[in-house]
Design a protein around this motif. Structure first.
Motif, PDB file in Angstrom:
ATOM      1  N   UNK A 282      -6.641  54.932  47.174  1.00 38.83           N
ATOM      2  CA  UNK A 282      -6.068  53.760  47.837  1.00 38.83           C
ATOM      3  C   UNK A 282      -6.952  52.533  47.637  1.00 38.83           C
ATOM      4  N   UNK A 283      -8.265  52.692  47.769  1.00 41.46           N
ATOM      5  CA  UNK A 283      -9.169  51.571  47.554  1.00 41.46           C
ATOM      6  C   UNK A 283      -9.135  51.102  46.109  1.00 41.46           C
ATOM      7  N   UNK A 284      -9.070  52.054  45.173  1.00 37.32           N
ATOM      8  CA  UNK A 284      -9.002  51.671  43.773  1.00 37.32           C
ATOM      9  C   UNK A 284      -7.739  50.893  43.443  1.00 37.32           C
ATOM     10  N   UNK A 285      -6.601  51.311  44.023  1.00 38.53           N
ATOM     11  CA  UNK A 285      -5.341  50.603  43.778  1.00 38.53           C
ATOM     12  C   UNK A 285      -5.382  49.194  44.353  1.00 38.53           C
ATOM     13  N   UNK A 286      -5.938  49.027  45.549  1.00 36.44           N
ATOM     14  CA  UNK A 286      -6.009  47.705  46.150  1.00 36.44           C
ATOM     15  C   UNK A 286      -6.952  46.786  45.369  1.00 36.44           C
ATOM     16  N   UNK A 287      -8.019  47.358  44.815  1.00 38.69           N
ATOM     17  CA  UNK A 287      -8.903  46.553  43.975  1.00 38.69           C
ATOM     18  C   UNK A 287      -8.161  46.090  42.724  1.00 38.69           C
ATOM     19  N   UNK A 288      -7.338  46.962  42.160  1.00 41.17           N
ATOM     20  CA  UNK A 288      -6.538  46.579  40.992  1.00 41.17           C
ATOM     21  C   UNK A 288      -5.607  45.421  41.351  1.00 41.17           C
ATOM     22  N   UNK A 289      -4.902  45.511  42.477  1.00 43.49           N
ATOM     23  CA  UNK A 289      -4.000  44.436  42.888  1.00 43.49           C
ATOM     24  C   UNK A 289      -4.773  43.136  43.110  1.00 43.49           C
ATOM     25  N   UNK A 290      -5.958  43.238  43.709  1.00 46.56           N
ATOM     26  CA  UNK A 290      -6.754  42.043  43.974  1.00 46.56           C
ATOM     27  C   UNK A 290      -7.199  41.374  42.686  1.00 46.56           C
ATOM     28  N   UNK A 291      -7.681  42.163  41.739  1.00 43.61           N
ATOM     29  CA  UNK A 291      -8.143  41.606  40.459  1.00 43.61           C
ATOM     30  C   UNK A 291      -6.996  40.947  39.716  1.00 43.61           C
ATOM     31  N   UNK A 292      -5.822  41.589  39.696  1.00 42.74           N
ATOM     32  CA  UNK A 292      -4.663  41.011  39.015  1.00 42.74           C
ATOM     33  C   UNK A 292      -4.253  39.697  39.668  1.00 42.74           C
ATOM     34  N   UNK A 293      -4.249  39.651  40.995  1.00 41.05           N
ATOM     35  CA  UNK A 293      -3.857  38.432  41.709  1.00 41.05           C
ATOM     36  C   UNK A 293      -4.810  37.290  41.413  1.00 41.05           C
ATOM     37  N   UNK A 294      -6.114  37.543  41.535  1.00 42.39           N
ATOM     38  CA  UNK A 294      -7.102  36.496  41.285  1.00 42.39           C
ATOM     39  C   UNK A 294      -7.058  36.049  39.826  1.00 42.39           C
ATOM     40  N   UNK A 295      -6.909  36.998  38.897  1.00 48.76           N
ATOM     41  CA  UNK A 295      -6.884  36.658  37.478  1.00 48.76           C
ATOM     42  C   UNK A 295      -5.681  35.782  37.139  1.00 48.76           C
ATOM     43  N   UNK A 296      -4.510  36.126  37.666  1.00 48.40           N
ATOM     44  CA  UNK A 296      -3.303  35.338  37.368  1.00 48.40           C
ATOM     45  C   UNK A 296      -3.413  33.925  37.927  1.00 48.40           C
ATOM     46  N   UNK A 297      -3.921  33.787  39.148  1.00 46.38           N
ATOM     47  CA  UNK A 297      -4.082  32.454  39.729  1.00 46.38           C
ATOM     48  C   UNK A 297      -5.116  31.649  38.941  1.00 46.38           C
ATOM     49  N   UNK A 298      -6.192  32.314  38.521  1.00 49.04           N
ATOM     50  CA  UNK A 298      -7.228  31.630  37.739  1.00 49.04           C
ATOM     51  C   UNK A 298      -6.679  31.184  36.386  1.00 49.04           C
ATOM     52  N   UNK A 299      -5.911  32.055  35.742  1.00 49.97           N
ATOM     53  CA  UNK A 299      -5.312  31.692  34.450  1.00 49.97           C
ATOM     54  C   UNK A 299      -4.363  30.517  34.610  1.00 49.97           C
ATOM     55  N   UNK A 300      -3.570  30.534  35.683  1.00 44.49           N
ATOM     56  CA  UNK A 300      -2.656  29.412  35.930  1.00 44.49           C
ATOM     57  C   UNK A 300      -3.418  28.117  36.141  1.00 44.49           C
ATOM     58  N   UNK A 301      -4.535  28.190  36.861  1.00 38.72           N
ATOM     59  CA  UNK A 301      -5.325  26.997  37.129  1.00 38.72           C
ATOM     60  C   UNK A 301      -5.979  26.462  35.863  1.00 38.72           C
TER      61      UNK A 301
END
Length: 319
Positions: A282-301
């Motif tokens: 569960x912790x590993x999956x949430x870390x994956x979601x967090x990294x994807x979210x931050x990466x997509x927002x950073x790429x958009x910026x």
């Protein structure tokens, strides 16, 4: 956050291992030695149970960043990284294609509504979009599963490919992948489709009233070039950031979608880990979601200045 929960995952795992549970790594009878229990907890989570919270966090992040060690799944008895790595391509397949399809329909439909502003098509589609936008994606997924899969039998109601197919780049396997992924992709399209069409319509109408568009018409440019390069390109710019944020959020929405369609991706494993109290997974999956979210927002910026030169730092300094 997990350590601060009432009882906490460490206490839950200790109780699980003490009673002889915990999957393959904790098989055996009850009454296990406390030192052995602590060793099993550290093996699964990468955290020494008796250390303070800040040290445990440092240990977990150290193993995560340096060794890509997410711990070992309690239920499956496999490294969490291996489980998520195998499931990741399937989640990316249904999520990204679903969002891209919804985004494409959004742009086309919004542009057509803008060109037919005030007409019957514009009014009808506005009502339809408002109604569809108020329906949660999981409701659409359940309806499609009940009608197209169980009712009509057009699509399978579980799995990722045909059970008798051989994984690889062969026609039968790829056909099974597309057949099993159609309903999850359509469900993802519902996430990317909705209010974005109304935003595209409003942006297109605003652009059509701009002075530079009148100048382009006076220059005698073709209507197709004006529609694509002048209206479409400028109208779609404000939707770019929303698309990138939607790309990040669609993975988290896959938790419910993949469970509905019994599609074993990262979302399916996340829900399964939640129900089985498999904390490392569960912790590993949430870390994956967090990294994807931050990466997509950073790429958009970082890339918005390339998409819209008016937003670049150089242009701002020139003013």
């Amino acid at each position: 956050m997990y350590r601060l929960m009432p009882g906490g995952p460490i206490d839950s795992l200790r109780q699980e291992f003490m009673t002889g549970g915990g999957g393959d790594f904790a098989s055996g009878g009850g009454g296990r030695d406390p030192e052995e229990v602590n060793r099993l907890i550290e093996l699964h989570t990468g955290i020494t149970p008796d250390v303070p919270l800040h040290i445990a966090y440092y240990q977990y992040m150290r193993d995560l960043l340096l060794y890509q060690d997410f711990g070992i799944s309690i239920y499956y008895g496999e490294p969490v990284f291996d489980i998520l790595f195998r499931a990741m391509p399937w989640s990316i397949f249904v999520s990204v294609y679903g969002l891209l399809l919804g985004f494409a329909v959004t742009i086309i439909l919004g542009a057509v509504m803008a060109f037919k502003e005030g007409g019957r098509f514009d009014k009808v589609m506005t009502v339809v979009i408002i109604v569809l936008d108020s329906i949660p994606y999981y409701v659409a997924a359940i309806v499609m599963l009940a009608t197209l899969a169980f009712g009509l039998g057009w699509f399978p109601h579980g799995g990722r490919a045909y059970s008798d197919s051989v994984p690889g780049f062969n026609a039968y396997f790829m056909q099974g992948v597309l057949h099993h992924g159609t309903l999850p992709i359509l469900s993802g399209m519902v996430v990317g489709f909705g209010s974005g069409a109304l935003a595209m319509r409003a942006n297109s109408i605003r652009v059509m009233g701009s002075d530079y568009l009148r100048v382009a018409e006076l220059r005698g440019l073709k209507d197709s070039r004006i529609s694509i390069r002048y209206i479409g390109r400028n109208a779609v710019l404000p939707l770019y950031t929303g698309f990138m944020i939607g790309l990040s959020s669609i993975f988290s929405s896959g938790v419910i979608m993949e469970r509905i369609f019994t599609y074993p991706g990262i979302g399916w494993y996340t829900f399964d880990a939640l129900m089985r109290q498999d904390y490392p997974l569960l912790m590993g999956a949430f870390i994956f979601f967090t990294v994807i979210t931050v990466a997509c927002i950073l790429i958009a910026d970082l890339t918005y200045g390339f998409i819209d030169p008016r937003a670049s730092v150089e242009n701002k300094e020139s003013y």
